[in-house]
Design a protein around this motif. Structure first.
Motif, PDB file in Angstrom:
ATOM      1  N   ALA A  22      65.662  31.622  26.732  1.00  0.00           N
ATOM      2  CA  ALA A  22      64.293  32.139  26.584  1.00  0.00           C
ATOM      3  C   ALA A  22      64.298  33.614  26.957  1.00  0.00           C
ATOM      4  CB  ALA A  22      63.330  31.367  27.485  1.00  0.00           C
ATOM      5  N   ASP A  23      63.682  34.434  26.133  1.00  0.00           N
ATOM      6  CA  ASP A  23      63.698  35.869  26.421  1.00  0.00           C
ATOM      7  C   ASP A  23      62.405  36.314  27.097  1.00  0.00           C
ATOM      8  OD1 ASP A  23      61.980  35.580  24.366  1.00  0.00           O
ATOM      9  OD2 ASP A  23      62.914  37.021  23.025  1.00  0.00           O
ATOM     10  N   ASP A  24      61.512  35.372  27.424  1.00  0.00           N
ATOM     11  CA  ASP A  24      60.279  35.694  28.143  1.00  0.00           C
ATOM     12  C   ASP A  24      60.147  34.767  29.348  1.00  0.00           C
ATOM     13  OD1 ASP A  24      59.444  37.758  26.558  1.00  0.00           O
ATOM     14  OD2 ASP A  24      58.258  36.501  25.234  1.00  0.00           O
ATOM     15  N   VAL A  25      59.825  35.347  30.483  1.00  0.00           N
ATOM     16  CA  VAL A  25      59.624  34.569  31.702  1.00  0.00           C
ATOM     17  C   VAL A  25      58.312  34.998  32.327  1.00  0.00           C
ATOM     18  CG1 VAL A  25      60.520  33.983  33.979  1.00  0.00           C
ATOM     19  CG2 VAL A  25      62.105  34.336  32.091  1.00  0.00           C
ATOM     20  N   ASP A  26      57.517  34.029  32.742  1.00  0.00           N
ATOM     21  CA  ASP A  26      56.216  34.325  33.354  1.00  0.00           C
ATOM     22  C   ASP A  26      56.173  33.767  34.778  1.00  0.00           C
ATOM     23  OD1 ASP A  26      55.177  35.548  31.075  1.00  0.00           O
ATOM     24  OD2 ASP A  26      54.566  33.625  30.231  1.00  0.00           O
ATOM     25  N   PHE A  27      55.604  34.547  35.685  1.00  0.00           N
ATOM     26  CA  PHE A  27      55.367  34.109  37.059  1.00  0.00           C
ATOM     27  C   PHE A  27      53.892  34.337  37.369  1.00  0.00           C
ATOM     28  CE2 PHE A  27      59.850  35.317  37.012  1.00  0.00           C
ATOM     29  CZ  PHE A  27      60.443  34.206  37.589  1.00  0.00           C
ATOM     30  N   PRO A  40      62.600  42.287  41.777  1.00  0.00           N
ATOM     31  CA  PRO A  40      64.019  42.598  42.014  1.00  0.00           C
ATOM     32  C   PRO A  40      64.850  41.363  42.350  1.00  0.00           C
ATOM     33  CG  PRO A  40      62.659  43.338  43.851  1.00  0.00           C
ATOM     34  CD  PRO A  40      61.716  42.941  42.765  1.00  0.00           C
ATOM     35  N   ILE A  41      64.255  40.387  43.019  1.00  0.00           N
ATOM     36  CA  ILE A  41      64.973  39.140  43.334  1.00  0.00           C
ATOM     37  C   ILE A  41      65.303  38.390  42.053  1.00  0.00           C
ATOM     38  CG2 ILE A  41      64.819  36.929  44.523  1.00  0.00           C
ATOM     39  CD1 ILE A  41      62.923  38.240  46.521  1.00  0.00           C
ATOM     40  N   CYS A  42      64.309  38.291  41.178  1.00  0.00           N
ATOM     41  CA  CYS A  42      64.511  37.622  39.887  1.00  0.00           C
ATOM     42  C   CYS A  42      65.574  38.341  39.062  1.00  0.00           C
ATOM     43  CB  CYS A  42      63.187  37.579  39.135  1.00  0.00           C
ATOM     44  SG  CYS A  42      63.290  36.914  37.473  1.00  0.00           S
ATOM     45  N   THR A  58      58.352  45.024  31.846  1.00  0.00           N
ATOM     46  CA  THR A  58      57.648  44.029  32.654  1.00  0.00           C
ATOM     47  C   THR A  58      56.171  44.389  32.768  1.00  0.00           C
ATOM     48  OG1 THR A  58      59.659  43.572  33.928  1.00  0.00           O
ATOM     49  CG2 THR A  58      57.559  42.884  34.883  1.00  0.00           C
ATOM     50  N   GLU A  59      55.305  43.428  32.500  1.00  0.00           N
ATOM     51  CA  GLU A  59      53.866  43.651  32.536  1.00  0.00           C
ATOM     52  C   GLU A  59      53.223  42.784  33.614  1.00  0.00           C
ATOM     53  OE1 GLU A  59      52.254  42.889  28.722  1.00  0.00           O
ATOM     54  OE2 GLU A  59      53.320  44.519  27.712  1.00  0.00           O
ATOM     55  N   PHE A  60      52.242  43.358  34.296  1.00  0.00           N
ATOM     56  CA  PHE A  60      51.443  42.610  35.271  1.00  0.00           C
ATOM     57  C   PHE A  60      50.041  42.453  34.684  1.00  0.00           C
ATOM     58  CE2 PHE A  60      54.808  44.503  37.789  1.00  0.00           C
ATOM     59  CZ  PHE A  60      55.150  43.484  38.677  1.00  0.00           C
TER      60      PHE A  60
END
Length: 279
Positions: A22-27, A40-42, A58-60
């Motif tokens: 997967a090229d997208d990850v959401d938190f 930075p941990i991720c 990266t977007e918030f």
């Protein structure tokens, strides 16, 4: 001899035959500081798997509902136009209403790309033209439709766009008039709004049959449980996917109030044949 895909897809030397990623990850978190500390941990952990995070991309995204008197930089009312509504994730806007409008625009562009096909008339059979339309245009309009939390008014815009295309394909545009029911019958199709409901029902069945520890199952369990254990927000009612699913279940006389109802719904969804009949 037909090729049999090994399961798992690995060769004799234990190397993978194909890569799935997967090229997208959401938190998600209620505090932006926690997400900024997680980045930075991720990035470090994913690099161990040769997956690299582009921090510049990266977007918030802040999810909130603007107050009635809140305005933007230009002094215009912000309610209903919050910035998160235009954010795109996995090809879809986060706001179902905005995504449907965008899908109609993209579908019109795709339709114009095949304008010469629609103008062929009898040289290309209607059945063939409709197959091309289904593959090249409807697929654009219906992308990710199973996750829409849209009202009937919004889905009506989808149907209007759909019927406009069908009328051009069969060559019956203004001033020639054809009733909607006659149009659907001649093209042997159903309104897209009905297909959205069926797609959402199939998606719910897949979620209910998934592993109990899957993210979708955990999110659904939390949403149902929180209805009875947490206090709701103050203010006007908002449409969301859970409420839309509850309406779908209510139309089928299925109770969906607590976790016991969720357990019974999982048992019901385990029978695929019966679940499809309810669609």
């Amino acid at each position: 001899m037909s090729y049999l895909r090994p399961n798992p897809p690995i060769a004799e030397n234990l190397l993978p035959l194909e890569w799935e990623y997967a090229d997208d990850v959401d938190f998600a978190d209620e505090d932006k500081d926690n997400l900024e500390a997680l980045l930075p941990i991720c990035k470090a952990i994913l690099e161990e798997w040769n997956l690299f995070v582009n921090e510049s991309k990266t977007e918030f995204t802040h999810f909130y509902l603007a107050e009635k008197n809140e305005v933007d930089d230009k002094g215009e009312p912000l309610r209903g136009r919050e910035p998160w509504r235009s954010s795109v994730s996995l090809g879809s806007k986060l706001c179902s209403g905005d995504d449907i409008k965008r899908r109609c625009v993209l579908a019109n562009v795709a339709f114009q790309n095949y304008k010469k096909v629609w103008e062929q008339g009898a040289r290309i059979s209607l059945k063939t033209r409709l197959k091309i339309y289904e593959a090249q245009v409807v697929s654009v309009m219906m992308y990710n439709c199973n996750s829409w939390a849209a009202s009937k008014q919004l889905l009506q815009k989808l149907d209007v766009c759909h019927r406009k295309h069908l009328r051009q394909i069969i060559g019956m545009t203004y001033p020639t008039i054809i009733k909607n029911k006659t149009l659907y019958k001649r093209c042997e199709v159903t309104p897209l709004s009905e297909r959205v409901v069926r797609a959402r029902w199939r998606m719910l069945g897949h979620v209910l049959r998934s592993d109990n520890n899957s993210p979708a199952q955990l999110a659904l369990h939390f949403a149902v449980e929180s209805q009875s254990t947490m206090k709701g927000r103050v203010g006007r009612h908002q449409s969301n996917l859970l409420k839309t699913i509850c309406c779908d279940l209510k139309d089928r006389d299925i109770s969906f109030v607590n976790t016991d109802d969720l357990y019974n719904l999982r048992i019901l969804a385990s029978d695929r044949a019966h679940w499809r009949k309810l669609c």
